[in-house]
Design a protein around this motif. Sequence first.
Motif, PDB file in Angstrom:
ATOM      1  N   SER A  12     -24.131  42.604   5.992  1.00 56.38           N
ATOM      2  CA  SER A  12     -23.217  43.220   5.094  1.00 56.38           C
ATOM      3  C   SER A  12     -22.163  42.223   4.477  1.00 56.38           C
ATOM      4  CB  SER A  12     -22.867  44.715   5.596  1.00 56.38           C
ATOM      5  OG  SER A  12     -21.905  44.536   6.581  1.00 56.38           O
ATOM      6  N   LEU A  26     -24.606  45.374   1.366  1.00 51.63           N
ATOM      7  CA  LEU A  26     -25.079  43.985   2.032  1.00 51.63           C
ATOM      8  C   LEU A  26     -24.515  42.802   1.094  1.00 51.63           C
ATOM      9  CD1 LEU A  26     -29.020  44.872   2.193  1.00 51.63           C
ATOM     10  CD2 LEU A  26     -27.168  44.896   3.802  1.00 51.63           C
ATOM     11  N   ARG A  58     -25.057  50.349   3.458  1.00 46.75           N
ATOM     12  CA  ARG A  58     -25.798  49.054   3.957  1.00 46.75           C
ATOM     13  C   ARG A  58     -27.179  49.232   4.401  1.00 46.75           C
ATOM     14  NH1 ARG A  58     -21.361  49.825   7.170  1.00 46.75           N
ATOM     15  NH2 ARG A  58     -21.363  50.118   9.191  1.00 46.75           N
TER      16      ARG A  58
END
Length: 176
Positions: A12, A26, A58
Amino acid sequence: MKTLTLLRHAKSGWDDPVARDFDRPLNAKGARAAETMGRHLRDLHLAFDLVVASPAVRVRETLDHFAAGLGVTLAPQWDRRLYLASEATLLDVICALPDDAERVLLVGHNPGLEEVALLLAEAGPLREEIAAKFPTATVAVLEVGARWSAARQRTATLTRFIRPRDVDPSLGPDFG
């Protein structure tokens, strides 16, 4: 034999200014790693009857890229309990999986995923690799027995442990 595939969310973006950790997206390398891992699992002919995942941004983005690489549409069950879940919570989720699902993909976060993999896996060289580090976008595949409710300490066979760098060395820690 029930097959549990654990997927840790991809890398991330810590430099992205978000108010809550839950909303962290991300980064570019993470997106590439998730898609690469999906392609690799497609090449290994791995498939899933059920996907259960943390609803964190994420994880959602990891699954989008992973599914693109896998070449399938995934319809995850979003489970808020998986967000930063402990080993005990993850084990509860695993034990409650429906027995009509033979191949389950569980997607979430560390340290919980690493801890539950170490709890379930019998001794062996792959287990030692997990103990050393369970990097982002990594997959661990365990055979857990005939019923999900029977998942217990050191009873699963760890059949695969695949890191993104194992598939593409440019996804390793020495590359940006």
